[in-house]
Design an enzyme around this catalytic site. Structure first.
Site, PDB file in Angstrom:
ATOM      1  N   LYS A  54       5.604  -0.346   8.041  1.00 31.84           N
ATOM      2  CA  LYS A  54       6.769  -1.205   7.808  1.00 31.84           C
ATOM      3  C   LYS A  54       7.891  -0.850   8.781  1.00 31.84           C
ATOM      4  O   LYS A  54       8.570  -1.732   9.323  1.00 31.84           O
ATOM      5  CB  LYS A  54       7.236  -1.081   6.349  1.00 31.84           C
ATOM      6  CG  LYS A  54       6.290  -1.784   5.387  1.00 31.84           C
ATOM      7  CD  LYS A  54       6.535  -1.478   3.925  1.00 31.84           C
ATOM      8  CE  LYS A  54       5.401  -2.094   3.088  1.00 31.84           C
ATOM      9  NZ  LYS A  54       5.452  -1.785   1.669  1.00 31.84           N
ATOM     10  N   GLN A  98       8.784   1.694  -2.167  1.00 35.10           N
ATOM     11  CA  GLN A  98       7.326   1.686  -2.078  1.00 35.10           C
ATOM     12  C   GLN A  98       6.705   2.094  -3.413  1.00 35.10           C
ATOM     13  O   GLN A  98       7.086   3.095  -4.008  1.00 35.10           O
ATOM     14  CB  GLN A  98       6.875   2.640  -0.952  1.00 35.10           C
ATOM     15  CG  GLN A  98       5.392   2.632  -0.663  1.00 35.10           C
ATOM     16  CD  GLN A  98       4.880   1.307  -0.124  1.00 35.10           C
ATOM     17  OE1 GLN A  98       5.571   0.597   0.600  1.00 35.10           O
ATOM     18  NE2 GLN A  98       3.668   0.947  -0.494  1.00 35.10           N
ATOM     19  N   ASP A 121      10.827  -7.685  -1.556  1.00 35.78           N
ATOM     20  CA  ASP A 121       9.466  -7.615  -2.093  1.00 35.78           C
ATOM     21  C   ASP A 121       9.180  -8.777  -3.055  1.00 35.78           C
ATOM     22  O   ASP A 121       8.023  -9.058  -3.364  1.00 35.78           O
ATOM     23  CB  ASP A 121       9.286  -6.310  -2.889  1.00 35.78           C
ATOM     24  CG  ASP A 121       8.442  -5.279  -2.143  1.00 35.78           C
ATOM     25  OD1 ASP A 121       7.588  -5.691  -1.340  1.00 35.78           O
ATOM     26  OD2 ASP A 121       8.647  -4.081  -2.392  1.00 35.78           O
TER      27      ASP A 121
HETATM   28  N1  GUN Z   1       2.600  -0.851  -2.779  1.00 38.39           N
HETATM   29  C1  GUN Z   1       1.504  -1.587  -2.464  1.00 38.39           C
HETATM   30  N2  GUN Z   1       1.881  -2.807  -2.012  1.00 38.39           N
HETATM   31  C2  GUN Z   1       3.222  -2.828  -2.061  1.00 38.39           C
HETATM   32  C3  GUN Z   1       4.192  -3.813  -1.693  1.00 38.39           C
HETATM   33  O1  GUN Z   1       3.892  -4.937  -1.278  1.00 38.39           O
HETATM   34  N3  GUN Z   1       5.489  -3.452  -1.862  1.00 38.39           N
HETATM   35  C4  GUN Z   1       5.855  -2.242  -2.352  1.00 38.39           C
HETATM   36  N4  GUN Z   1       7.142  -1.990  -2.484  1.00 38.39           N
HETATM   37  N5  GUN Z   1       4.988  -1.309  -2.677  1.00 38.39           N
HETATM   38  C5  GUN Z   1       3.681  -1.607  -2.530  1.00 38.39           C
END
Ligand code: GUN
Length: 288
Positions: A54, A98, A121
């Site tokens: 990211k 996350q 998100d």
């Molecule tokens: N963990 C696995 N996929 C995601 C996601 O799309 N966003 C976040 N914040 N955590 C994750």
């Protein structure tokens, strides 16, 4: 007819390039530098890889990125305090925590604390509610990415039978709402669905988000269907990645399919970048 392989790498690159262009424009015309804050608590190795990717994507599209890598022992109150600080910071446009979080921290409490205006998100109940009634808001990145894969591959959605396997809050449910918004006829299936193969064989567009390697075989597929495979299952012995779809088994029967890796996966981060740019535009009031 030859089966089309839907290229998630190429389509995600195109999305990121569009975001990059608009990010530069936002800065040149309005002096706004889009900024994403990424919070990782603990040392889950898979999460560390996602967070690194990211941050790399932020660099590529020209975002500022703030990174908070907090120890496993971080308390819920400390994490909520950081979110409050980022919510109040005008320079921050997107906040991503996350998942999964350590067991002593309640994920729902954390998600609820993120300002809906910065919820890139799309996990906040306000974002989900907005999607449900067709109001503007952030859409969960993976299902939003699937819509882009379909549209940019020339797959028509309106009027089509869409069957979604899996009803998670992150993929299955928002996917159903998005396909409905695109005027598909939508069926959501799950572990208690009776005769799942027969229901799946109704699908013109079949979306598998189950988390079980190679579960979808040709018995589940109508001739000429489009198959979207959301699964990311790592084989513990070989370390290889497999989708929820038995790719070789269904390949000749479907008209188009996403591979794993290189299908849905790369779209998630591209749509995160798109959401964060959108947040920066909305929060700054810029008219691009
Ligand atoms: N963990 C696995 N996929 C995601 C996601 O799309 N966003 C976040 N914040 N955590 C994750």
């Amino acid at each position: 007819m030859e089966t089309k392989i839907i290229d998630g790498k190429a389509i995600s690159a195109a999305v990121k390039d569009e975001v990059k262009e608009k990010t530069a424009l936002l800065f040149e015309k309005f002096g706004v530098k889009a900024c994403l804050a990424v919070i990782l608590v603990g040392s889950d190795p898979a999460s560390a890889v996602y967070v690194r990717n990211k941050k790399r994507a932020c660099e590529y599209v020209g975002f500022e990125s703030l990174s908070y890598e907090l120890p496993e022992e971080t308390t819920q109150d400390e994490l909520l305090g950081l979110i409050d600080k980022l919510n109040a910071d005008d320079k921050v446009h997107g906040i991503l925590v996350q998942m999964p979080l350590p067991k002593h921290i309640d994920e729902k409490t954390v998600i609820d604390r993120i300002s809906p205006a910065k919820d890139v998100d799309g996990f906040h109940p306000m974002s989900v509610g907005a999607l449900c009634i067709g109001e503007p808001g952030f859409v969960s990145c993976t299902p939003a990415g699937i819509i882009q894969l379909l549209k940019r591959s020339g797959v028509e959605i309106a009027g089509k039978e869409c069957v979604i396997v899996g009803r998670s809050n992150i993929v299955g449910k928002p996917m159903a709402l998005l396909m409905l918004r695109e005027n598909a006829t939508v069926t959501v299936t799950h572990s208690r669905t009776k005769d799942l193969p027969a229901v799946c064989r109704r699908a013109d567009i079949l979306i598998a988000a189950i988390g079980k390697a190679k579960m979808i075989t040709e018995d589940y597929v109508k001739e000429g269907a489009v198959i979207i495979d959301v699964g990311i299952n790592r084989d513990p012995e070989s370390g290889k990645l497999f989708g929820d779809v038995d790719y070789e088994n269904v390949f000749d029967k479907c008209s188009a399919i996403t591979p794993v890796p290189g299908g849905v996966g790369p779209m998630t981060i591209a749509m995160l970048m798109n959401n964060c740019l959108e947040a920066a535009i909305r929060l700054s009031g810029a008219k691009l």
